[in-house]
Design a protein around this motif. Sequence first.
Motif, PDB file in Angstrom:
ATOM      1  N   ILE A 155       0.805  -1.210   0.000  1.00 16.07           N
ATOM      2  CA  ILE A 155       0.000   0.000   0.000  1.00 16.07           C
ATOM      3  C   ILE A 155       0.847   1.273   0.000  1.00 16.07           C
ATOM      4  O   ILE A 155       0.345   2.367   0.167  1.00 16.07           O
ATOM      5  CB  ILE A 155      -0.980  -0.017   1.204  1.00 16.07           C
ATOM      6  N   GLY A 156       2.155   1.139  -0.186  1.00 17.81           N
ATOM      7  CA  GLY A 156       3.017   2.305  -0.290  1.00 17.81           C
ATOM      8  C   GLY A 156       3.575   2.828   1.020  1.00 17.81           C
ATOM      9  O   GLY A 156       4.156   3.913   1.059  1.00 17.81           O
ATOM     10  N   ASN A 157       3.429   2.067   2.098  1.00 21.66           N
ATOM     11  CA  ASN A 157       3.978   2.491   3.385  1.00 21.66           C
ATOM     12  C   ASN A 157       5.475   2.207   3.447  1.00 21.66           C
ATOM     13  O   ASN A 157       6.007   1.407   2.677  1.00 21.66           O
ATOM     14  CB  ASN A 157       3.261   1.767   4.525  1.00 21.66           C
ATOM     15  N   VAL A 158       6.169   2.849   4.383  1.00 19.64           N
ATOM     16  CA  VAL A 158       7.605   2.673   4.545  1.00 19.64           C
ATOM     17  C   VAL A 158       7.865   1.539   5.537  1.00 19.64           C
ATOM     18  O   VAL A 158       7.332   1.549   6.652  1.00 19.64           O
ATOM     19  CB  VAL A 158       8.273   3.973   5.036  1.00 19.64           C
ATOM     20  N   LEU A 159       8.677   0.550   5.134  1.00 19.26           N
ATOM     21  CA  LEU A 159       9.032  -0.563   6.016  1.00 19.26           C
ATOM     22  C   LEU A 159      10.186  -0.173   6.940  1.00 19.26           C
ATOM     23  O   LEU A 159      11.015   0.667   6.594  1.00 19.26           O
ATOM     24  CB  LEU A 159       9.440  -1.777   5.190  1.00 19.26           C
ATOM     25  N   HIS A 160      10.238  -0.799   8.100  1.00 17.21           N
ATOM     26  CA  HIS A 160      11.347  -0.591   9.030  1.00 17.21           C
ATOM     27  C   HIS A 160      12.399  -1.678   8.811  1.00 17.21           C
ATOM     28  O   HIS A 160      12.097  -2.872   8.845  1.00 17.21           O
ATOM     29  CB  HIS A 160      10.839  -0.637  10.474  1.00 17.21           C
ATOM     30  N   ASP A 161      13.636  -1.256   8.538  1.00 12.40           N
ATOM     31  CA  ASP A 161      14.782  -2.153   8.365  1.00 12.40           C
ATOM     32  C   ASP A 161      14.532  -3.251   7.329  1.00 12.40           C
ATOM     33  O   ASP A 161      14.687  -4.453   7.608  1.00 12.40           O
ATOM     34  CB  ASP A 161      15.166  -2.801   9.704  1.00 12.40           C
ATOM     35  N   ASN A 170       8.665  -3.700  -1.831  1.00 12.60           N
ATOM     36  CA  ASN A 170       7.785  -2.719  -1.204  1.00 12.60           C
ATOM     37  C   ASN A 170       7.746  -1.407  -1.990  1.00 12.60           C
ATOM     38  O   ASN A 170       6.700  -0.767  -2.109  1.00 12.60           O
ATOM     39  CB  ASN A 170       8.249  -2.440   0.228  1.00 12.60           C
ATOM     40  N   ASN A 171       8.899  -0.980  -2.507  1.00 12.99           N
ATOM     41  CA  ASN A 171       8.994   0.174  -3.406  1.00 12.99           C
ATOM     42  C   ASN A 171       8.366   1.435  -2.806  1.00 12.99           C
ATOM     43  O   ASN A 171       7.521   2.085  -3.414  1.00 12.99           O
ATOM     44  CB  ASN A 171       8.333  -0.151  -4.751  1.00 12.99           C
ATOM     45  N   ALA A 172       8.804   1.790  -1.601  1.00 15.58           N
ATOM     46  CA  ALA A 172       8.260   2.974  -0.934  1.00 15.58           C
ATOM     47  C   ALA A 172       8.558   4.258  -1.694  1.00 15.58           C
ATOM     48  O   ALA A 172       7.827   5.249  -1.572  1.00 15.58           O
ATOM     49  CB  ALA A 172       8.827   3.065   0.486  1.00 15.58           C
ATOM     50  N   ASP A 173       9.628   4.267  -2.503  1.00 17.89           N
ATOM     51  CA  ASP A 173       9.963   5.448  -3.299  1.00 17.89           C
ATOM     52  C   ASP A 173       9.114   5.563  -4.563  1.00 17.89           C
ATOM     53  O   ASP A 173       9.252   6.532  -5.321  1.00 17.89           O
ATOM     54  CB  ASP A 173      11.451   5.408  -3.691  1.00 17.89           C
ATOM     55  N   ARG A 174       8.259   4.583  -4.803  1.00 14.94           N
ATOM     56  CA  ARG A 174       7.343   4.586  -5.944  1.00 14.94           C
ATOM     57  C   ARG A 174       8.063   4.655  -7.282  1.00 14.94           C
ATOM     58  O   ARG A 174       7.652   5.371  -8.208  1.00 14.94           O
ATOM     59  CB  ARG A 174       6.338   5.732  -5.837  1.00 14.94           C
ATOM     60  N   GLY A 379       4.843  -8.128   6.207  1.00 16.20           N
ATOM     61  CA  GLY A 379       4.321  -7.937   7.551  1.00 16.20           C
ATOM     62  C   GLY A 379       3.219  -6.912   7.692  1.00 16.20           C
ATOM     63  O   GLY A 379       2.603  -6.800   8.752  1.00 16.20           O
ATOM     64  N   THR A 380       2.900  -6.136   6.648  1.00 19.77           N
ATOM     65  CA  THR A 380       1.830  -5.150   6.712  1.00 19.77           C
ATOM     66  C   THR A 380       0.475  -5.844   6.631  1.00 19.77           C
ATOM     67  O   THR A 380       0.242  -6.652   5.729  1.00 19.77           O
ATOM     68  CB  THR A 380       1.952  -4.128   5.565  1.00 19.77           C
ATOM     69  N   LYS A 381      -0.408  -5.531   7.569  1.00 22.27           N
ATOM     70  CA  LYS A 381      -1.724  -6.150   7.620  1.00 22.27           C
ATOM     71  C   LYS A 381      -2.769  -5.299   6.909  1.00 22.27           C
ATOM     72  O   LYS A 381      -2.642  -4.074   6.820  1.00 22.27           O
ATOM     73  CB  LYS A 381      -2.157  -6.365   9.080  1.00 22.27           C
TER      74      LYS A 381
END
Length: 428
Positions: A155-161, A170-174, A379-381
């Motif tokens: 969903i575009g959130n930032v993962l930790h480590d 995850n591609n948080a930088d889109r 791990g994102t729910k």
Amino acid sequence: MIKYVIALLCCLPLCTIKGQNVLLKDTVTAHHKDTVYTFDHLYDIGDGFKDIGRFIRRDTSRKISKKRSGISILPNINYNPSIGFQIGAKVVGGIQLGPRENTTMSIFATAFNYTTRGILVGYLAHDIYTRENKWNLKGGIHVAKMVGLDYGLGIGNVLHDPNAEEQVLNNADRMRYVNEYTIYGLNERIYKQLLPGMFVGAGVFVELKRNIKTLGDHEMTPLEIYSNWNKYSAGNYNNNGLMFNLQYMTRDNPNSAYKGIYTDVVLRMGQSWMGSPRNTYQLQTDFRKYWSLSDTRPNHVLAFWHWGSYNIHGNLAYLDLPGTGKDVYARSGRGYTNGYFKGNSFFYSEVEYRFPILRNQFLSGVVFANVQTADDQMGTKLFRYWQPAGGTGLRLLFNKATRTNLCIDYAFGKFGQRGLFLGLNEAF
């Protein structure tokens, strides 16, 4: 050029109201709060072209129009951020196979399109209701050379480590990836009416994806990482299986409803014995509710839509994951490109306010807002993070016999996502 054509079409009903009084016998009937409303002066694009012809011939006599066809033929000049500019031809039709009082209009659509992103699509779809809605047949076939934008999983959130693979997936930088593949697909469902408006059914789906690749030079791609994690071929695979369905429907029109409910619950089961790499089980839900806000102008409507797909067992292949624009007609998530967010499970909701502008219903407007959420394998729910979008649009009545609208929407979301969305019929 398109904007000048739209401006001309918008002027047609205004000019006709002032210039001549054309008697229209082809009427559209809507049922609202047990009262029947008959609209004898609806005006659509077909009437506009007739009036242009009369003006050119300088024929100012009163005329009785012939009964209009339920078929709309449109040069399919289109645009949205997912496909780019599109050219092609589209035919949308409607037919009544029984009395209007107890038989839903049957509709079909077929098209052949090419887009500036290199997408080539041909399809034939149908949604047929027999007399008194005793049976409903829904499905279609499609062949396509697809070029799809890809922004990773979740969903575009930032993962930790995150590790290196999780960061790419995850591609948080889109960062934008482009996937190319060919698909051959068929699906068919058959429903039996149990009670008025309630159907139970079953179906089959066959999807053959070939020549899958990510364009460009990348060390790692979301497609490759996810496929390796879940032991799928990143180049070719099948997604074939069975469906069991429960449907409840009271809406008054499938193209542009004024009132009622549409609900469809599907248990979609990929089956290894039918050629899928493994068994997968996905529960899909589609719920739509419409409230007419006026007794005298029933096209003054508040509409709500929920679409969801929930993982029960097994992980789908990357290109089959539910997400933005992955509903049957790829209309969800206006404000984002198709597949912008996706996960093993996905939840989407939208509300739209529809209002008339001209009394002859040739021109109307909408405003809408939507939200979506997805899970991921890092791990994102589901329901933890939400992404919103919204927009506004105009509707031109294309065919009054079937309530077919030409829809022109501008929508915007987060991460700089925005764009123009054109199409026939309402998004839901």
